[in-house]
Design a protein around this motif. Structure first.
Motif, PDB file in Angstrom:
ATOM      1  N   CYS A   9       5.088 -10.741  -7.545  1.00 60.61           N
ATOM      2  CA  CYS A   9       5.152  -9.949  -6.328  1.00 60.61           C
ATOM      3  C   CYS A   9       4.902  -8.487  -6.696  1.00 60.61           C
ATOM      4  N   THR A  10       3.873  -7.916  -6.133  1.00 64.12           N
ATOM      5  CA  THR A  10       3.533  -6.521  -6.414  1.00 64.12           C
ATOM      6  C   THR A  10       4.730  -5.609  -6.173  1.00 64.12           C
ATOM      7  N   LEU A  11       5.467  -5.852  -5.095  1.00 64.31           N
ATOM      8  CA  LEU A  11       6.618  -4.997  -4.762  1.00 64.31           C
ATOM      9  C   LEU A  11       7.702  -5.083  -5.831  1.00 64.31           C
ATOM     10  N   VAL A  12       7.952  -6.279  -6.345  1.00 63.02           N
ATOM     11  CA  VAL A  12       8.953  -6.459  -7.397  1.00 63.02           C
ATOM     12  C   VAL A  12       8.474  -5.802  -8.689  1.00 63.02           C
ATOM     13  N   ILE A  38       0.847  -1.203   0.000  1.00 58.68           N
ATOM     14  CA  ILE A  38       0.000   0.000   0.000  1.00 58.68           C
ATOM     15  C   ILE A  38       0.878   1.247   0.000  1.00 58.68           C
ATOM     16  N   ASN A  39       1.889   1.249   0.843  1.00 53.43           N
ATOM     17  CA  ASN A  39       2.810   2.391   0.889  1.00 53.43           C
ATOM     18  C   ASN A  39       3.501   2.608  -0.459  1.00 53.43           C
ATOM     19  N   ARG A  40       3.972   1.531  -1.058  1.00 52.02           N
ATOM     20  CA  ARG A  40       4.694   1.626  -2.332  1.00 52.02           C
ATOM     21  C   ARG A  40       3.752   2.040  -3.468  1.00 52.02           C
ATOM     22  N   LEU A  41       2.555   1.478  -3.502  1.00 49.89           N
ATOM     23  CA  LEU A  41       1.592   1.858  -4.546  1.00 49.89           C
ATOM     24  C   LEU A  41       1.262   3.344  -4.472  1.00 49.89           C
ATOM     25  N   THR A  42       1.050   3.853  -3.263  1.00 48.97           N
ATOM     26  CA  THR A  42       0.748   5.278  -3.113  1.00 48.97           C
ATOM     27  C   THR A  42       1.965   6.130  -3.470  1.00 48.97           C
ATOM     28  N   MET A  43       3.160   5.637  -3.145  1.00 50.08           N
ATOM     29  CA  MET A  43       4.386   6.348  -3.495  1.00 50.08           C
ATOM     30  C   MET A  43       4.505   6.494  -5.021  1.00 50.08           C
ATOM     31  N   TYR A  44       4.079   5.454  -5.745  1.00 48.22           N
ATOM     32  CA  TYR A  44       4.110   5.484  -7.203  1.00 48.22           C
ATOM     33  C   TYR A  44       2.856   6.135  -7.797  1.00 48.22           C
ATOM     34  N   THR A  63      10.585  -2.793 -10.432  1.00 48.11           N
ATOM     35  CA  THR A  63      11.216  -3.016 -11.746  1.00 48.11           C
ATOM     36  C   THR A  63      10.437  -2.337 -12.873  1.00 48.11           C
ATOM     37  N   ASN A  64       9.509  -1.456 -12.516  1.00 49.21           N
ATOM     38  CA  ASN A  64       8.712  -0.694 -13.467  1.00 49.21           C
ATOM     39  C   ASN A  64       7.916  -1.590 -14.413  1.00 49.21           C
TER      40      ASN A  64
END
Length: 120
Positions: free
Chosen positions: A110-113, A22-28, A117-118
């Motif tokens: 993996c969503t984070l990966v 969630i944090n990473r998705l919002t960051m992007y 990796t764009n």
């Protein structure tokens, strides 16, 4: 292109991958909605505890084991997402088939990966 994402299995615990996602998705800058066991907020995203009929969901990312996913099958199908991401530990061949029958892509990743990796 920003993809509205539903995180299912969202956790308030900062060390959980769903929380990090969630944090990473919002960051992007991807719009995020979330469902978890407990109400709360992560990175400005309200975690719901009910199956809210969200609109315009592009991606569902799962953080539930296959047994816990079963109660969400019809709900996820009703949202008509473009794809469902099965994060490590959530792999579910029975659900892949159901998604495929409904013209929904399933992705074991993996969503984070994908974000890092764009490739999201």
């Amino acid at each position: 292109m920003k993809k509205k994402t539903l995180v299912i299995g969202a956790s308030l615990k900062e060390n959980r991958y769903s929380n990090i996602a969630i944090n990473r998705l919002t960051m992007y800058k991807h719009p995020v909605v979330a469902i978890g066991l407990r109400k709360g907020e992560v990175a400005g995203v309200e975690i719901e505890t009910e199956k809210v009929p969200f609109k315009d969901i592009d991606t569902v990312t799962l953080y539930l084991n296959p047994q816990r996913q079963e109660e969400y099958y019809n709900y996820i199908l009703s949202l008509k997402p473009e794809r469902v991401i099965f994060n490590p530990g959530t792999e579910n061949p029975a659900f892949y088939s159901l998604l495929s029958e409904n013209n929904i892509e399933s992705e074991v990743a993996c969503t984070l990966v994908l974000l890092g990796t764009n490739q999201y």
